[in-house]
Design a protein around this motif. Structure first.
Motif, short mmCIF file in Angstrom:
data_model
loop_
_atom_site.label_atom_id
_atom_site.label_comp_id
_atom_site.label_asym_id
_atom_site.label_seq_id
_atom_site.Cartn_x
_atom_site.Cartn_y
_atom_site.Cartn_z
N LEU A 337 0.81 -1.22 0.00
CA LEU A 337 0.00 0.00 0.00
C LEU A 337 0.85 1.28 0.00
CD1 LEU A 337 -2.66 -1.17 2.63
CD2 LEU A 337 -3.08 -0.79 0.18
N GLY A 338 2.17 1.12 0.03
CA GLY A 338 3.07 2.27 0.03
C GLY A 338 3.04 3.06 1.32
N LYS A 339 2.72 2.38 2.42
CA LYS A 339 2.58 3.07 3.70
C LYS A 339 3.87 3.10 4.53
CE LYS A 339 -1.20 2.25 6.09
NZ LYS A 339 -2.31 1.50 6.75
N ILE A 340 4.91 2.42 4.06
CA ILE A 340 6.17 2.39 4.82
C ILE A 340 7.07 3.53 4.35
CG2 ILE A 340 8.24 1.07 5.35
CD1 ILE A 340 6.54 -1.47 5.21
N THR A 341 7.35 4.45 5.25
CA THR A 341 8.13 5.64 4.91
C THR A 341 9.49 5.67 5.61
OG1 THR A 341 7.26 6.95 6.77
CG2 THR A 341 5.97 6.93 4.72
N GLY A 342 9.73 4.72 6.51
CA GLY A 342 10.98 4.73 7.28
C GLY A 342 10.79 5.26 8.69
N LYS A 343 9.57 5.70 9.01
CA LYS A 343 9.29 6.21 10.36
C LYS A 343 8.34 5.29 11.12
CE LYS A 343 10.10 11.09 9.35
NZ LYS A 343 9.55 12.47 9.38
N GLU A 344 8.23 4.05 10.67
CA GLU A 344 7.33 3.10 11.31
C GLU A 344 8.11 2.16 12.22
OE1 GLU A 344 5.77 4.99 7.98
OE2 GLU A 344 7.42 3.54 7.92
N PHE A 345 7.41 1.58 13.20
CA PHE A 345 8.06 0.60 14.06
C PHE A 345 7.07 -0.46 14.52
CE2 PHE A 345 6.37 3.51 17.24
CZ PHE A 345 6.08 2.71 18.35
N ILE A 346 7.62 -1.62 14.88
CA ILE A 346 6.85 -2.67 15.53
C ILE A 346 7.38 -2.82 16.95
CG2 ILE A 346 6.32 -3.86 13.37
CD1 ILE A 346 8.50 -5.93 14.08
N GLY A 347 6.58 -3.39 17.85
CA GLY A 347 6.98 -3.54 19.24
C GLY A 347 7.10 -5.00 19.63
N SER A 348 8.10 -5.29 20.46
CA SER A 348 8.32 -6.66 20.94
C SER A 348 8.89 -6.58 22.36
CB SER A 348 9.27 -7.40 20.00
OG SER A 348 9.41 -8.75 20.38
N THR A 349 9.22 -7.74 22.93
CA THR A 349 9.77 -7.76 24.28
C THR A 349 11.04 -8.61 24.32
OG1 THR A 349 8.64 -9.77 25.10
CG2 THR A 349 7.39 -7.70 25.14
N ILE A 350 11.79 -8.48 25.39
CA ILE A 350 13.09 -9.14 25.49
C ILE A 350 12.97 -10.66 25.54
CG2 ILE A 350 14.30 -7.18 26.50
CD1 ILE A 350 13.92 -8.44 29.24
N VAL A 351 11.80 -11.20 25.91
CA VAL A 351 11.66 -12.65 25.99
C VAL A 351 11.04 -13.23 24.72
CG1 VAL A 351 11.45 -12.57 28.50
CG2 VAL A 351 9.37 -12.59 27.10
N THR A 352 10.72 -12.38 23.79
CA THR A 352 10.06 -12.79 22.55
C THR A 352 11.11 -13.15 21.50
OG1 THR A 352 8.15 -11.43 23.09
CG2 THR A 352 8.41 -12.00 20.79
N SER A 353 10.71 -13.92 20.50
CA SER A 353 11.64 -14.39 19.46
C SER A 353 12.35 -13.25 18.75
CB SER A 353 10.86 -15.22 18.43
OG SER A 353 11.69 -15.56 17.34
N ASP A 354 13.63 -13.47 18.44
CA ASP A 354 14.41 -12.47 17.71
C ASP A 354 14.06 -12.42 16.22
OD1 ASP A 354 15.66 -11.82 20.04
OD2 ASP A 354 17.61 -12.68 19.53
N ILE A 355 13.15 -13.27 15.78
CA ILE A 355 12.73 -13.20 14.37
C ILE A 355 12.10 -11.85 14.04
CG2 ILE A 355 10.38 -14.12 14.66
CD1 ILE A 355 10.84 -15.69 12.02
#
Length: 572
Positions: A337-355
């Motif tokens: 959709l062309g929505k990724i501009t370089g200012k986006e992020f996803i959230g995870s935790t230290i016990v979650t998979s490094d994938i």
């Protein structure tokens, strides 16, 4: 002060007759219950508290909840002087939750604070959404998540809809512990209560759909066979309605488990992380030839998903697998959709998979990582609001959220998304399981295991402390045949490069009693005492490359055996 002395303080006129009668009986019979109920104060931690319901300082009851709510009221009045203060309150299906919810409302209204109180059981994520939607200053939800029936709990949310984090959490804790039981105001004012009903469900469901669905032509929606169970929890109020509203047609409910009950009569544990909790749903799936089975926990924030594996059998995905599929799909859609501009992020935790680092790198977004718990993902969003765009986030304990309209894990939006993916895969001659394998072919196959070591009571808590001390002071040199090359200590906020014997500071994440070991071959072992249950947890992640679907079964066996070696090496 001895346990007996603490108990006798509860024999004053501040406490009701039933409470005093119970304590007198314990004293007269020298019952063991007295020790366990009064040897400590039930901890009001950085997100709230959770415990067994009953009489005493180490139990969840009218007085310990009243103390927490009075402390919260005092803090809110200090933070928002000369303003109308509003607090939203929701509660799950647990025994006493409804009564506890009204009691908390009474304490707040007795302090002149307006309360938006749900008329009936509602999921935790709907409470998170409502705090922001109704411009509340705070929120409370009465729930003990997936704990056994004898438990209940109390979680506090701030005005952004996320659970409290520093400095508010520590300041509220101080206020709570400064409240004496005789200072609690229980005589509420019903004129300050605004009741919330089903109309809020529709607002919440609509925004879940807006943030979770991408196939505008509803690809395959008509042909997906869904089995859903609320496991006696709150989502009987939202999920069936949301699936129908989204356009899914073939929905079979486990009717026995759609009846709300704090006793959870058809399961040993109402935890969708455990296959046994989904047994009835899996049995129904055989009858109706389901493509996907979904279950939620009592307060409706976690979800468990089972899909058909390569042999056509239903297989429960673990939290990392589910989140891998959901995250990869969302980012792939955003890219298209062309929505990724370089200012986006996803959230995870230290016990979650490094994938999730690998997924983020593939799609050109950042992966921010915090401590265990979705409140830290909520904090990530607040810290960069208006500067960076949150896409989605998840943690291994079967929690995920799409968009920032909810600031906690959200089964409703996640279920809509999962069903869309399953429908899209089926319409294209594939399956959700095959889609996961395709992701592993692209990024590498990660395989996880969670080992829980339970230690109950006072001696158990001491054992857990000693285990953490031993792992910190005497770290293993080798795990499953691979040398340990890095030790991250989040309590000391240091990372030790073992081959170089070089220590660096990690102060971007708050202190926490967590250790992580990395080995040469990429194995990751995280050691962490549970914040809500009497156990110490070992999160193990191993990895390998995979080139074809045909390799998947054999690689799974190899990686599973490796986790067993880790377990053996750590003497678990």
């Amino acid at each position: 002060m001895t346990t007996l002395e603490k108990a006798k303080l509860w024999l004053t006129d501040t406490f009701d007759e039933e409470t005093k009668k119970t304590i007198r009986e314990w004293i007269d019979t020298e019952s063991d219950e007295l020790e366990d109920s009064f040897y400590r104060e039930l901890e009001f931690g950085t997100g709230g508290m959770r415990g067994i319901m009953g009489v005493g300082t180490n139990r969840l009851n009218k007085y310990t909840l009243g103390q927490a709510t009075q402390g919260l009221a005092n803090y809110l009045k200090e933070q928002f002087p000369n303003q109308e203060i509003k607090v939203a309150i929701a509660y799950d299906v647990r025994n006493n939750s409804r009564e506890f919810g009204k009691m908390c409302a009474d304490v707040l209204t007795a302090n002149g604070i307006k309360v938006l109180l749900f008329k009936n059981h509602r999921p935790t994520p709907e409470l998170s959404f409502t705090v922001r939607d109704k411009n509340c200053n705070a929120g409370i939800v009465l729930t003990a998540s997936h704990n056994p029936p004898e438990y209940n709990g109390y979680k506090v949310y701030w005005n952004d809809g996320a659970q409290i984090v520093p400095p508010n959490d520590e300041n509220i804790i101080r206020e709570v512990y400064s409240v004496k039981f005789e200072e609690i105001k229980f005589n509420g004012n019903d004129d300050l209560i605004e009741w919330i009903g089903e109309e809020q469900d529709d607002v919440y469901i609509d925004i879940c759909m807006e943030n979770s669905l991408y196939q505008k032509d509803k690809t395959g929606y008509d042909n997906l066979n869904i089995v859903f169970t609320s496991i006696h929890g709150t989502t009987y109020t939202t999920i069936p309605k949301a699936l129908k509203k989204a356009g899914f047609k073939k929905i079979d409910l486990v009717t026995e488990q759609m009846i709300p009950s704090g006793n959870f009569p058809t399961v040993e544990s109402p935890n969708p992380e455990e296959p046994k909790a989904l047994e009835m749903a899996l049995d129904l799936a055989k009858i109706v030839n389901a493509d996907i089975v979904i279950g939620t926990d009592p307060d409706g924030d976690r979800l468990g998903i089972a899909v058909r594996n390569l042999d056509g059998e239903m297989q429960l995905l673990n939290g990392n697998q589910t989140n891998t599929i959901l995250t990869y799909y969302i980012l792939d859609q955003w890219k298209k959709l062309g929505k990724i501009t370089g200012k986006e992020f996803i959230g995870s935790t230290i016990v979650t998979s490094d994938i999730f680092y690998d997924i983020a790198n593939k799609f050109g977004v950042e992966c921010k990582v915090g401590l265990t718990g979705f409140k830290w993902i909520g904090k990530m969003i607040r810290d960069v609001e208006g500067k960076e765009k949150f896409v989605c986030g998840g943690e291994e304990s079967f929690g995920f959220m799409t968009g920032d309209f909810v600031r906690d894990k959200d089964s409703c939006g996640s279920i809509l998304l999962a069903c869309e993916i399953a429908a899209w895969c089926k319409a294209n001659g594939s399956s959700m399981f095959q889609y996961m394998i395709d992701i592993y072919k692209d990024l590498g196959m990660y395989y996880e295991g969670l080992i829980n070591v339970v230690r109950k009571g006072r001696t158990g808590a001491e054992e857990i402390q000693q285990m953490m001390k031993d792992f910190r002071e005497n770290p293993p040199k080798e795990i499953a045949g691979s040398k340990v090359v890095e030790l991250k200590d989040f309590q000391e906020q240091t990372s030790l490069d073992i081959p170089e014997n070089k220590k660096s500071v990690m102060n971007q994440i708050p202190k926490s009693n967590v250790l992580i070991y990395y080995t040469e071959d990429g194995t990751k072992v995280c050691v962490r005492p549970s914040g809500t249950e009497p156990k110490i947890k070992f999160y193990v992640s191993v990895k390998d490359s995979i080139n074809s679907e045909n390799e998947f079964k054999n690689k799974s066996i190899i990686l599973s055996d490796k986790i067993e070696k880790v377990k053996k090496d750590l003497k678990l």
